[in-house]
Write an enzyme that holds these catalytic residues in place. Structure first.
Site, mmCIF file in Angstrom:
data_model
loop_
_atom_site.group_PDB
_atom_site.id
_atom_site.type_symbol
_atom_site.label_atom_id
_atom_site.label_comp_id
_atom_site.label_asym_id
_atom_site.label_seq_id
_atom_site.Cartn_x
_atom_site.Cartn_y
_atom_site.Cartn_z
ATOM 1 N N SER A 158 -24.810 42.597 -11.396
ATOM 2 C CA SER A 158 -26.160 42.862 -11.856
ATOM 3 C C SER A 158 -26.641 44.152 -11.225
ATOM 4 O O SER A 158 -26.127 44.579 -10.178
ATOM 5 C CB SER A 158 -27.079 41.714 -11.430
ATOM 6 O OG SER A 158 -28.432 42.079 -11.459
ATOM 7 N N TYR A 183 -29.590 37.871 -3.046
ATOM 8 C CA TYR A 183 -29.079 38.068 -4.409
ATOM 9 C C TYR A 183 -28.324 39.393 -4.494
ATOM 10 O O TYR A 183 -27.229 39.463 -5.064
ATOM 11 C CB TYR A 183 -30.246 38.041 -5.403
ATOM 12 C CG TYR A 183 -29.820 38.204 -6.850
ATOM 13 C CD1 TYR A 183 -29.024 37.249 -7.470
ATOM 14 C CD2 TYR A 183 -30.230 39.313 -7.592
ATOM 15 C CE1 TYR A 183 -28.643 37.396 -8.791
ATOM 16 C CE2 TYR A 183 -29.848 39.463 -8.918
ATOM 17 C CZ TYR A 183 -29.056 38.502 -9.512
ATOM 18 O OH TYR A 183 -28.669 38.651 -10.832
#
Length: 321
Positions: A158, A183
């Site tokens: 991502s 994350y």
């Protein structure tokens, strides 16, 4: 070393291309694919597109009943049980599959969690790193005997990897938890995994890619409050979207492109976005002003090697040892 320059190659596809469009003219008849999390969000669109192109798709799922309901009506799909946060579950699934004697042509590590509250799993591991990276690391290594010559492995990363490199001095956030840094670390780990696997897989002509699917409105946002999404500029106070997100069909396109496109034959170890190889950007590029590309730290072969060694120690599995 990466086998491909981290530069755009001009594929003819872009941010609005759909998974069906990048698969047009590609016949996957006789191919066997595995898509983790292939029953919700962009995962189900990935599964559907691969089946429509002729592939048989295995969807290992933590919530089997949910997966069966979501995938009802899509032919050529098999559902099995797998919890990426439980290494015993990963081992059991892989052993079942390898014992069956079939070969995997495509592996798409699609499942993941984002910005969840602090959670510990396994040996006290931070859950995002453990689920998004370590679970998939163990899965691919345990499945390695069943991964076919010339196969492709795709790790969903991502743009979130901009938020943090791998934090070697505090990998498990024992000195204070930040859900976005956690994350970011997990998504950086996904890229580094692809870099190293591509190198290790060379003897079997197996290539690995990391991909940024794009911003998509999916169940991945389930841990975010409305206030957080307003603060990030994604929605207004009334809940209306302010950012133009990709559709799930567009969000699935880059992973499907990485897994199947003949334009990538002989390439690997790179990060893709918008159905093309992305440009590398400096490690200190500002996330507020840099919207595309992959940070240099996520491509660093020394960090990839270090992460592979550490991941093998943590999970107790290394197909290449």
């Amino acid at each position: 070393m990466t086998t491909t320059s981290q530069h755009k190659i001009g594929t003819g596809f872009g941010a609005t291309s759909t998974a069906a469009e990048v698969l047009a003219g590609i016949d996957l008849t006789g191919k066997l694919a595995l898509v983790t999390g292939g029953y919700s969000g962009i995962g189900i669109e990935t599964t559907r597109a691969l089946v429509d192109a002729g592939a048989r798709v295995i969807v290992p799922a933590r919530r089997r009943a949910t997966a069966e309901q979501a995938l009802a009506g899509i032919d050529n799909v098999e559902i099995d049980e797998l919890d990426l946060g439980d290494l015993d579950s990963v081992r059991a699934f892989a052993e079942r599959f390898v014992a069956g004697g079939r070969r995997l042509d495509l592996v798409i590590n699609n499942a993941g969690i984002m910005a969840c509250p602090e959670t510990r799993i396994g040996d006290g591991w931070e859950a995002q790193f453990a689920t998004n990276h370590l679970g998939h690391f163990a899965l691919v290594n345990r499945l390695w005997p069943a991964i076919a010559e010339g196969a492709r492995v795709v790790a969903l990363s991502s743009r979130g990897h901009f938020f943090s490199p791998v934090r070697w001095d505090d990998l498990q956030f024992e000195r204070g938890y930040d859900k976005w840094q956690a994350y970011g670390q997990a998504k950086s780990a996904n890229v580094l995994f692809a870099v190293k696997l591509d190198e290790l897989g060379a003897a079997k002509n197996v290539h690995a890619f990391a991909v940024h699917p794009g911003g998509i409105w999916t169940p991945l946002q389930r841990h975010l409050s409305k206030d957080e999404m307003v603060q990030r500029g994604w929605i207004d106070e009334a809940g209306n979207q302010l950012v133009k997100f990709k559709t799930p069909e567009q969000g699935a396109a880059t992973a499907v492109f990485a897994a199947t496109s003949p334009q990538l034959d002989g390439m690997g170890g790179v990060y893709l976005e918008d159905c093309d190889v992305a440009e590398s950007v400096p490690s200190d590029a500002d996330p507020a002003t840099t919207w595309g590309g992959v940070k240099a730290y996520a491509l660093d072969p020394e960090q990839a090697d270090r992460l592979w060694t550490l991941s093998a120690e943590l999970t107790g599995v290394n197909a290449f040892a």
